[in-house]
Scaffold this motif. Structure first.
Motif, PDB file in Angstrom:
ATOM      1  N   MET A   1       0.820  -1.184   0.000  1.00 45.65           N
ATOM      2  CA  MET A   1       0.000   0.000   0.000  1.00 45.65           C
ATOM      3  C   MET A   1       0.874   1.263   0.000  1.00 45.65           C
ATOM      4  SD  MET A   1      -3.496   0.639   2.221  1.00 45.65           S
ATOM      5  CE  MET A   1      -3.339  -0.867   3.063  1.00 45.65           C
ATOM      6  N   MET A   2       2.004   1.208   0.707  1.00 46.60           N
ATOM      7  CA  MET A   2       2.897   2.372   0.737  1.00 46.60           C
ATOM      8  C   MET A   2       3.461   2.645  -0.654  1.00 46.60           C
ATOM      9  SD  MET A   2       4.130   4.954   2.149  1.00 46.60           S
ATOM     10  CE  MET A   2       4.349   5.118   3.891  1.00 46.60           C
ATOM     11  N   ALA A   3       3.734   1.588  -1.410  1.00 44.45           N
ATOM     12  CA  ALA A   3       4.246   1.781  -2.771  1.00 44.45           C
ATOM     13  C   ALA A   3       3.231   2.537  -3.623  1.00 44.45           C
ATOM     14  CB  ALA A   3       4.576   0.436  -3.403  1.00 44.45           C
ATOM     15  N   ARG A   4       1.953   2.204  -3.474  1.00 42.66           N
ATOM     16  CA  ARG A   4       0.897   2.916  -4.205  1.00 42.66           C
ATOM     17  C   ARG A   4       0.820   4.373  -3.765  1.00 42.66           C
ATOM     18  NH1 ARG A   4      -0.518   1.253  -8.924  1.00 42.66           N
ATOM     19  NH2 ARG A   4      -1.318  -0.811  -8.868  1.00 42.66           N
ATOM     20  N   ALA A   5       0.944   4.598  -2.466  1.00 38.53           N
ATOM     21  CA  ALA A   5       0.894   5.966  -1.945  1.00 38.53           C
ATOM     22  C   ALA A   5       2.048   6.795  -2.501  1.00 38.53           C
ATOM     23  CB  ALA A   5       0.929   5.957  -0.417  1.00 38.53           C
ATOM     24  N   LYS A   6       3.236   6.196  -2.585  1.00 37.92           N
ATOM     25  CA  LYS A   6       4.390   6.911  -3.151  1.00 37.92           C
ATOM     26  C   LYS A   6       4.191   7.180  -4.632  1.00 37.92           C
ATOM     27  CE  LYS A   6       7.968   5.642   0.125  1.00 37.92           C
ATOM     28  NZ  LYS A   6       9.301   5.080   0.302  1.00 37.92           N
ATOM     29  N   GLU A   7       3.576   6.226  -5.323  1.00 39.41           N
ATOM     30  CA  GLU A   7       3.293   6.418  -6.743  1.00 39.41           C
ATOM     31  C   GLU A   7       2.340   7.594  -6.948  1.00 39.41           C
ATOM     32  OE1 GLU A   7       1.179   3.971 -10.377  1.00 39.41           O
ATOM     33  OE2 GLU A   7       1.969   2.851  -8.670  1.00 39.41           O
ATOM     34  N   LEU A   8       1.308   7.674  -6.111  1.00 35.69           N
ATOM     35  CA  LEU A   8       0.358   8.784  -6.202  1.00 35.69           C
ATOM     36  C   LEU A   8       1.029  10.114  -5.880  1.00 35.69           C
ATOM     37  CD1 LEU A   8      -2.785   7.161  -4.576  1.00 35.69           C
ATOM     38  CD2 LEU A   8      -2.548   7.912  -6.944  1.00 35.69           C
ATOM     39  N   GLU A   9       1.910  10.134  -4.882  1.00 35.80           N
ATOM     40  CA  GLU A   9       2.626  11.366  -4.565  1.00 35.80           C
ATOM     41  C   GLU A   9       3.499  11.783  -5.749  1.00 35.80           C
ATOM     42  OE1 GLU A   9       5.449  13.451  -1.182  1.00 35.80           O
ATOM     43  OE2 GLU A   9       5.271  11.271  -1.172  1.00 35.80           O
TER      44      GLU A   9
END
Length: 74
Positions: A1-9
């Motif tokens: 989930m953190m990887a997705r959050a970083k992608e969105l950022e």
């Protein structure tokens, strides 16, 4: 989930860098169709580098929101 959050950022930062005019080159070596086509690649990599070096804290907030939504079944 953190990887997705970083992608969105990263996507957010890339858009903001574009709106700030980062992809617009001035002078003798700026402009042209080639620059227009490849400027987004450079902007995306710069945004990714910003995120990897700590970002602006957006990914942490996105991660928390996604985790909360998952816990509540949303």
């Amino acid at each position: 989930m953190m990887a997705r959050a970083k992608e969105l950022e990263g996507l957010f930062l890339s858009e903001m860098l574009g709106k700030a005019g980062l992809d617009a080159m001035r002078g003798d070596f700026g402009g042209g169709i080639g620059e227009e086509q490849f400027a987004s690649f450079l902007r995306n990599e710069q945004a990714r580098a910003i995120v990897e070096s700590g970002g602006i804290g957006l990914s942490e907030q996105l991660f928390r929101a996604m985790a909360k939504a998952e816990r509540h079944g949303e």
